[in-house]
Structures are given as C-alpha cells and as structure tokens.
Design an enzyme around this catalytic site. Structure first.
Site: not given
Ligand code: HDE
Length: 713
Positions: A79, A152, A343, A366
């Site tokens: 993202h 999402n 988060h 997060y």
């Molecule tokens: Fe994320 N995801 N994600 N994700 N995600 C991040 O956090 C992660 C997942 C989502 O505009 C990171 O600050 C793991 C699902 C959005 O700043 C990180 C897993 C969904 C955003 C991270 C998922 C999301 C992130 C990277 C699986 C939809 C952007 C930077 C267990 C429900 C937020 C950050 C923004 C961002 C980890 C799966 C949505 C690395 C480990 C499912 C919208 O922490």
C-alpha cells in the site's frame, strides 16, 4: 504535550485542530536555520576565497544538506502508493442495541475522519491505474479513542492465514532479480504462487474483475473484510461486517484504457480525488453493516472467520447506518497521507475482534511496521495520528518524544502521584475484551470449515453480467498470457476449471492450450495439500446461485449519476457557440464538467464571431481522461477530420465503450470515420443546439459505458 480537545463540530468545515496547531506559514517571515538564526545568503556556500574550497564550518550549508539527505522515510511495504483526505462521519440511527461505541450511539456526534486510499503492489511513485485491490483505510477520531477501519475495495482476501502474507507479497511484487514488473500482477512469480493456493480463487475473481481498475477512488465500495464484533453495554456480542457504499456508484474503466491512463496521467485517481474536493464536490459513502447474532455463527455453509468468504447480502442484508463525507484535502502530503499510521488493532469500546487468523496476524503487523517506517514508538504523537480523546499513561521517552511529562511518577500502582492515572472500570468507559470462551489444543492447523475454495468464486462469477464475465476472461487471458512458464498457466486452468468450466475453456482458448483433465498435484505441497502433496480437487458446489450485489453493472446508482463526470468538447475555429452553450449548460446543470479542446490554447473564434476560451489542446488531451465526448455543430468543425489526434480520440472513446454525441456538422466527423459504427451509444442529431440531444446524452452518460458495443469490436 497537551491534547488539544476537539468538539463534535470541529470537522464540519474540514478543519483539523491538531493539525492547525502544528501548521507553519512563512508569510512575511525571514528565512532562518532550524535554530532560528536568520540567514543572510541562501545561494552561496562559505568558501575560502570566491574560487576556493568550501569550509567545514559552514553550519548553514551542513544543516540544509543534512536535513535534505534524510527527507525520505521507508515507503510502506504494501500500500505504498496512496491518496488521503479529511472528512467526517455522521450516524443516521443509533446502534446501541448492538454496540456501546459512542460514535455509533449518538446521532448528534460528527466524528472527524482521515481516509487513505491506496494500491497494494506498486511503489510510492507507481501508477494509480494498476490492476490491483485498493486499500480503503478510515481513521475515526472518536471521543473514546481512535478507531481504524483498515479495509479494501473488495470484501475478501487472497489468503486465510497471516502466515502466508509475506509469501503472497513477495510473489506479487516486482521479481527480485530484476525488479520487473512495477505495480503489476501479470508475471510468473505471482501466478506461480496463486496456482498453488486454491484458497485465493475467490479473490482472484475479484481482482480480475473491473473492481480492480476503478474509474475513480470516489466510485469504489469499501469493505472491512474480516468479521468483527459489536459489543453492547450488556456485554452481548454480535458479529459484524462493514461496508462502504459510494453515492456515485461503483464504476470501472476498460483494461486498455487503464493502461493508457497510466501513460497519460499516472496520478489520475489522486488528481481526480483532489480536484473533486477542491471544487466542492465532496465524495460521500454510506456505512452499512451486516449483523449476525452470536447464535448464528455456525449457520452458514462457510466459516465467518474465513477471510476468503463474504456473507451474501441475500443471506444477511446490509443495514445503512451513517455516511462519510470527504471535504478537505490535506495541506501537506508527507505530514498527513504519508505519516498516517493505520492499525486494525485501533479499536474502541463496543468493537472487538473475531478469531479470523488473518486479522489476528494483522494485529501484530501494523505497529511493528510503523516502528521501521516512522522510526519510533512515538508515532502516535504525529499530528495526523493523535487521538482527540484525553490521553494519559506511563509510557515514556523514545526517539523524538514530543510530550513533556511532568512530575516524578511514571509507574502504576503509585501513591506519590495519588494513584493517577487511574484504570477505568467498564462503566467508566474502560476497554474490556469480549470474554469469549476459548478451550482448545495448541495446534498449527486450519479448520476444515475453511476448505471450500471454489463455491464463492463460482458465486462471484455467476453473479456477473455476461459483459463483466467477458472482462474477467480477458483479464485472466492477459495476465496468464504474460506468464512465461507454461506449467503455471496449466495449473491455473486446472483451478479455473474448478470454478467454472466455461470460464476455463475460454481462457484456455486464448492461451492456446487445453484445460488439463486432472488437477495437477501441486509440486511443492501447496497449501491445503496433505503430507504427500495431494490436494483434494474439490469443485464448486452445484447450484451455487448468484448474488446481484456482487455485480457492478446490476447496481446502477440513480441519484445524480453524472455529477463530476468530465466531458470532452472537440472544437476548432468556426465551431457553433450556440451548440456548445446548450450542451454545456445542460451538462453543468447535471453536475458534469465540459472541457473545451481545440488545436491551440488561448481562444478560438466561433462561427457566430464570439471568442471561446480553450481548456486543453489535442496534444494534451486524451480520450482516456474523459467520460464522454461531444462534437458540436459549426462550419469550422469539418477541419477536425484533418487532425490525427481527433481521430485517435474518437477511436479510443469508441473502443472504450464511451458515449459519443454529435450534432449538425459534428455528425459528419462521425460519419467520415469508418472505424465507428453507428450504435445506440453514438448519439447524433442533425440540428444545431438540440436540447433533446443533451437530454438523451445525459441519460446515456448516467449508464457510464455502452459496454454492449464490445460485441461488435
Ligand atoms: Fe495490510 N498492511 N496486511 N491488509 N493493509 C499494511 O501497514 C498486513 C490486509 C491494508 O493506507 C501495512 O502501515 C498483514 C488485509 C490497508 O496506510 C502492514 C496482512 C487488508 C493498508 C500490513 C495484511 C489489508 C495496509 C503496510 C495479513 C484488508 C494501508 C504499511 C495478515 C482488510 C493502510 C502499514 C494505509 C497496510 C500488513 C492483510 C488492508 C505491513 C501482515 C486482509 C488498506 O502492516
């Protein structure tokens, strides 16, 4: 640090008091160093003689360069590319029966929000129009603390367990040996992984649909994806799924168009959101919830904890409970959009987690990622991340601490500080986790209730109109066509065949290989395989039915359908000013924007002798940046046939199934173009200033596209 207190009304005019507090303006001020010393010369470094070496003592140069050297912070692992905006959330009706969260109880509360939309795979500078799922993250600054709904624009995800997330992301990102391709899933490593992950098939249907190439960030649905809990003041829990429904409807562009937009304006979505808000066309979404009583947890033929499944709206309807309006652009991209830290673990009393194993993993990730991205455990003190609720605890120090905690007590329990800060009892607003009973063995395992990977993929495909199904076939044919390893294509065809035999056959035809008769045993023990690598070749359940809510084309939004749409007027000297005026006024009254395009900037002279201001030239404008085209009347319009870019413009509009209108002399331009067949999406009138034409054009534009044209292309 004092928490500046916000009131309910603070954000009604788009103001963020915390941010105001930190804003700086250089108006009427001297240039200074960071220490406040006024600078006398900002052009020359300190040297030993005019032509001599620079001196180390030049603290002004050193400070300036050092700060510059450290301007960048690591981009988000996923993202990375995003666009943000401020706004507010308003509740329509109290949800106190289900949740005690204050902002979902009291309809008089206007909760400030900050939203960040994003793509997932690309780097921070990548194109907006990549085929990808979009992040839809909302930070609610509630009076009981920050609640982040980090969702999402698709309601399901690729994987079921957080353990697979690094693998998924490694597979989809640019390949590590040559860092190609940027922001694209159409490459071997992604499809290699997917072909071994049957659980991703439902999400694959979504990302191969037009949901993955939105027309605008303002025209996307949003979903919390995981099942959460609402908890009321009697400590009763209901499961809940969150939905955002855009007021402008859910629309996508054509794939060829998406690729061309990426070349013409890779900031297309970012700019569209920015300009809409600047123009006062504030985007709105309604918040909906699907509420499921605890007692119904096991009533479905899928598991509520499985993030690759959605709850069909036919089974549990979506109740609309409030609306979000985005009414202010950030003042500074870095300070707000880049530094915002979302988060899923930021929840408030009244909201709680489910045991979805993907969500549980996210709860760790997060905070961890902010530590490397923002560099300190004090990221909550960055203005965009600050809570508006009073904040007191015994956490201290760390890099870049802003708070100056007074007194000598930083521990609990204490007597020297009078016991402060106190723990809050539940009836004082203290957060208490829902006391779910958990009685189990410690295992690394997956519930068998997670093992139907194909039925909801089939449900999604079945629910699409034939046009939308065609787009999924094309997208899969494009993506798998870019895959170089034939065995990966074959494995994918095997999986598609489990979803829908017709879909697999159509993709197979485009790839020039047959659908494999037997699903291949995954070579490296794909997830879901037994110890020998055997995978149960389950199929979608028969008679899975369909769900209209899953189709974009079955859900047109009737209210204000063409508001904020951009319509190109193809003009030249000698155009009819009357013709322009009638169409422009009608479009503007419907909220759309008419953009005058001509061979040169400045003004053109109409056949009536008046001057018309030009917005863009044919060298700058491209059809893919517009929603529809109008060719006005006028004696000079015949000259348009001589302009190469006009032909390209019209052909692209036609191929991307846009509505085209022309009147009087303008009609001749269409008739002279042998690539354009006269179908109902091409609206023509032999009369100048035809009001009926404007009425039918506006109605047509409300349909977004004349997709039926694809059959004849
Ligand atoms: Fe994320 N995801 N994600 N994700 N995600 C991040 O956090 C992660 C997942 C989502 O505009 C990171 O600050 C793991 C699902 C959005 O700043 C990180 C897993 C969904 C955003 C991270 C998922 C999301 C992130 C990277 C699986 C939809 C952007 C930077 C267990 C429900 C937020 C950050 C923004 C961002 C980890 C799966 C949505 C690395 C480990 C499912 C919208 O922490």
């Amino acid at each position: 640090m004092k928490n500046s207190k916000k009131t309910n009304q603070d954000n009604s005019d788009g103001k963020q008091n915390d941010l105001e507090f930190n804003k700086s303006s250089a108006e009427n001020e001297f240039l200074t160093t960071n220490q406040g010393v006024k600078i006398n010369d900002n052009n020359n470094s300190l040297k030993s003689g005019e032509r001599g070496p620079s001196l180390l003592e030049d603290f002004i140069l050193r400070e300036k360069i050092t700060h510059f050297d450290h301007e960048r912070i690591p981009e988000r692992i996923v993202h990375a590319r995003g666009s943000g905006a401020h706004g507010y959330f308003e509740l329509y009706k109290t949800m106190e029966k289900y949740t005690k969260a204050g902002f979902l109880n009291d309809t008089s509360i206007k909760t400030p929000v900050f939203v960040r939309f994003s793509t997932v795979a690309g780097s921070r500078g990548s194109t907006d129009l990549a085929r990808d799922v979009r992040g839809f993250a909302v930070k609610f600054y509630t009076q009981e603390g920050v609640f982040d709904l980090v969702g999402n624009n698709m309601p399901v995800f690729f994987i079921q367990d957080a353990m697979k997330f690094p693998d998924l992301i490694h597979a989809v990102k640019a390949e590590p040996h040559n860092e190609i391709p940027q922001a694209a899933s159409a490459h071997d490593t992604f499809w290699d992984f997917i072909s071994l992950m049957p659980e991703s098939m439902h999400m694959i249907m979504w990302v191969m649909s037009d949901r993955a190439i939105p027309r605008s960030l303002r025209m996307m649905e949003g979903f919390g994806v995981h099942t959460f809990r609402f908890v009321n003041d009697k400590n009763e829990s209901h499961f809940v799924k969150f939905h955002w429904k855009p007021k402008l409807g859910t629309h996508g562009v054509a794939w060829d168009e998406a690729q061309k937009i990426s070349g013409k304006n890779s900031d297309f979505h970012k700019q569209d959101l920015w300009e809409a808000i600047e123009a006062g066309n504030f985007p709105e979404w309604e918040l909906g919830v699907q509420i499921i009583p605890e007692s119904d947890e096991h009533k479905f033929d899928f598991d509520l904890l499985d993030p690759t499944k959605l709850v069909p709206e036919e089974l549990v309807p979506v109740t609309i409970i409030g609306k979000m309006v985005l009414n202010k652009n950030p003042d500074n991209f870095f300070a707000e959009t880049e530094q915002v830290a979302f988060h899923p673990g930021h929840i408030v009393p009244g909201i709680d987690f489910s045991n979805d194993p993907l969500l549980q993993g996210r709860l760790f990730s997060y905070t961890d990622t902010q530590l490397s991205r923002l560099g300190s455990p004090n990221f909550h003190e960055i203005p965009i991340n600050r809570t508006i609720a009073p904040m007191h605890n015994n956490q201290r120090d760390g890099h870049m601490r802003q708070e100056i905690a007074t007194g000598k007590v930083s521990y609990h329990p204490n007597s020297l500080g009078g016991g402060c800060p106190f723990q809050a009892k539940m009836d004082q607003g203290g957060f208490v986790s829902f006391n779910e009973r958990v009685d189990a063995h410690k295992v690394r395992a997956r519930s068998t209730s997670f093992s139907d990977h194909f039925s909801q993929a089939a449900l999604f495909y079945n629910s699409q109109t034939p046009i939308e199904q065609g787009h999924i076939v094309s997208a899969l044919s494009f993506e798998l066509g870019k895959v170089e390893t034939v065995s990966i294509r074959e494995r994918m065809l095997g999986l598609l065949n489990q979803v829908n035999a017709d879909l697999a056959a159509k993709v197979a035809k485009n790839l020039g290989i047959p659908v494999p008769k037997n699903i291949e045993k995954p070579i490296n023990h794909g997830v879901g395989a037994d110890d020998e690598g055997n995978q149960e070749p389950s199929k979608a359940k028969p008679n899975i039915g369909s769900s209209d809510a899953l189709s974009m084309l079955k859900n047109p939004t009737v209210s204000d359908p063409i508001a904020t749409r951009q319509i190109a007027f193809l003009c030249a000297d000698g155009v009819s000013a009357d013709s322009i005026k009638v169409m422009k006024t009608a479009l503007q009254n419907a909220g759309a924007k008419a953009v005058i395009i001509a061979p040169h900037l400045g003004t053109i002279v109409s056949q009536e002798g008046t001057e018309i201001l030009v917005d863009q030239t044919y060298k700058i404008a491209a059809s893919v940046l517009f929603d529809g085209v109008f060719i006005p009347a006028g004696k000079g319009i015949a000259d348009l046939s001589k302009i190469k870019e006009v032909k390209e413009f019209l052909n692209d509009s036609y191929h991307h199934c846009k509505f085209i209108a022309a009147e009087a002399e303008g009609v001749q331009i269409i008739k002279n173009n042998s690539d354009i067949n006269k179908d109902p999406g091409v609206l023509m009138s032999e009369n100048n200033s035809d009001k009926n034409l404007s009425v039918s054009f506006i109605k047509a534009l409300g349909r977004h596209r004349f997709w039926e044209r694809e059959k004849s292309l």
